[in-house]
Design a protein around this motif. Sequence first.
Motif, mmCIF file in Angstrom:
data_model
loop_
_atom_site.group_PDB
_atom_site.id
_atom_site.type_symbol
_atom_site.label_atom_id
_atom_site.label_comp_id
_atom_site.label_asym_id
_atom_site.label_seq_id
_atom_site.Cartn_x
_atom_site.Cartn_y
_atom_site.Cartn_z
ATOM 1 N N SER A 187 0.492 -1.370 0.069
ATOM 2 C CA SER A 187 -0.167 0.212 0.082
ATOM 3 C C SER A 187 0.616 1.506 0.306
ATOM 4 O O SER A 187 2.460 1.142 0.053
ATOM 5 C CB SER A 187 -0.738 0.264 1.760
ATOM 6 N N ALA A 188 0.100 2.966 -0.342
ATOM 7 C CA ALA A 188 1.073 3.305 -0.423
ATOM 8 C C ALA A 188 1.645 4.197 1.989
ATOM 9 O O ALA A 188 3.045 3.999 1.448
ATOM 10 C CB ALA A 188 -0.242 4.580 0.054
ATOM 11 N N GLU A 189 1.004 3.198 2.515
ATOM 12 C CA GLU A 189 1.489 3.415 3.709
ATOM 13 C C GLU A 189 3.059 2.724 3.680
ATOM 14 O O GLU A 189 3.893 2.876 4.452
ATOM 15 C CB GLU A 189 0.002 2.938 4.990
ATOM 16 N N LEU A 191 4.864 2.344 1.994
ATOM 17 C CA LEU A 191 6.330 2.948 0.532
ATOM 18 C C LEU A 191 6.200 4.142 1.417
ATOM 19 O O LEU A 191 7.614 4.245 1.224
ATOM 20 C CB LEU A 191 5.524 2.993 -0.621
ATOM 21 N N THR A 192 5.521 4.474 2.547
ATOM 22 C CA THR A 192 5.920 5.491 3.374
ATOM 23 C C THR A 192 7.328 4.801 3.860
ATOM 24 O O THR A 192 7.456 4.522 4.647
ATOM 25 C CB THR A 192 4.737 6.378 4.016
ATOM 26 N N LEU A 215 3.619 9.843 -7.329
ATOM 27 C CA LEU A 215 3.459 9.491 -5.667
ATOM 28 C C LEU A 215 2.618 10.415 -4.679
ATOM 29 O O LEU A 215 2.492 9.856 -3.841
ATOM 30 C CB LEU A 215 4.774 9.059 -5.655
ATOM 31 N N VAL A 220 1.861 9.170 -1.283
ATOM 32 C CA VAL A 220 3.388 8.172 -0.127
ATOM 33 C C VAL A 220 3.888 9.868 0.438
ATOM 34 O O VAL A 220 4.372 10.075 -0.541
ATOM 35 C CB VAL A 220 3.522 7.393 -1.733
ATOM 36 N N GLN A 221 4.892 8.999 1.079
ATOM 37 C CA GLN A 221 5.469 10.597 1.683
ATOM 38 C C GLN A 221 7.028 9.700 1.734
ATOM 39 O O GLN A 221 6.958 8.272 2.069
ATOM 40 C CB GLN A 221 5.021 10.254 3.380
ATOM 41 N N PHE A 222 7.973 10.245 0.837
ATOM 42 C CA PHE A 222 9.202 9.775 0.741
ATOM 43 C C PHE A 222 10.031 10.810 1.176
ATOM 44 O O PHE A 222 9.741 11.730 0.592
ATOM 45 C CB PHE A 222 9.212 8.996 -0.652
ATOM 46 N N ILE A 262 1.465 -2.526 -6.135
ATOM 47 C CA ILE A 262 1.544 -1.753 -5.378
ATOM 48 C C ILE A 262 -0.307 -2.003 -5.548
ATOM 49 O O ILE A 262 -0.466 -1.483 -6.946
ATOM 50 C CB ILE A 262 2.078 -0.053 -5.585
#
Length: 324
Positions: A187-189, A191-192, A215, A220-222, A262
């Motif tokens: 999930s996006a979480e 990937l964060t 993103l 997504v926090q990256f 994803i």
Amino acid sequence: MDDFAEFRHFKYLLAVAEHKGFRAAAEALNTTQPSLSRQIKEFQEHYNLRLFRPTKGRNVELTPAGEALLVIAKDVLEVRDQALAALEAIQSGEAQVLRIGCAPFVDKEVCKKATDLQRALIPAASIHVSTGDTSTLLSDLKNDVLDAVVVSLPVEDEDLRVEIIKQERLVVCLPVDHPLSRKPALSAEDLTSNLTVFRHPNQHPEAHARLVELLSELGVQFEEHSHTSHPHEMQEMVKSGSGFALIREGTVMLDGLTTRPIIGVDWTVDTAFVYRASPKARIIPIIGKNLRKQFSRMARMLGRKKEPQSVRPDEQNGQMKLLG
């Protein structure tokens, strides 16, 4: 096979479709209207087609099949012109050398098949292969240092012709022993904070900007802690624990690494064969079309519904931005 249809028919049909009338089309073709009308009538009757509807005055309007004709006839006539240009170039000795560039993050099989096609057409051809980042390769192509390049989209230059060869899903690369590898998709979480390894932005600035945009839209926090210039380096960084990376699904993986899709997205990396939209590109269009056909056939065998497309210079504004 029915041999009734000839190139002249498509030329005549296209002229009527573009001029919206038989009289204007006949004048453009430097022929008589009765002769043009008779040949188009015979064509439509032979194939039981209705391509035009008469309107008030001297004009016609296109049926749905007639609208499609605008695209199909142009493509048929373009293939004819490209085939003749290629044969002339081969006979005159103009196509004895192929200078092709290949970006590091694309499938090298596309470059190999391009050189195989050149050798099939001209067994004694000399082939020069270069590698480099997308920006440099496109610059060399524009400056006539290269004849064609294999790169990923986007390619935003109206002077270049683009044949989309492959569309591969973008997936997450991570160590097999990472706890998240036990999940079938991330999930996006997930990937964060984990997504930290990226291709160097200077290699393809437009593609990098689009990826960052996608993103961000996904939430997504990256942070870009590491930048690489080659897929092998990217995998080595992931393997050493530097973080996750995004990679083409078809990339050969190092031991100890795996990939996961994803959740909720179907982003693709689009690999394209690119050349100059120029009369000098005599044999290159034939190679591009054959590449697209080969990989389309492979995609159908693998069950993909979406097939690569051809992008003309005037269609660049509608081109996908790296990811589908």
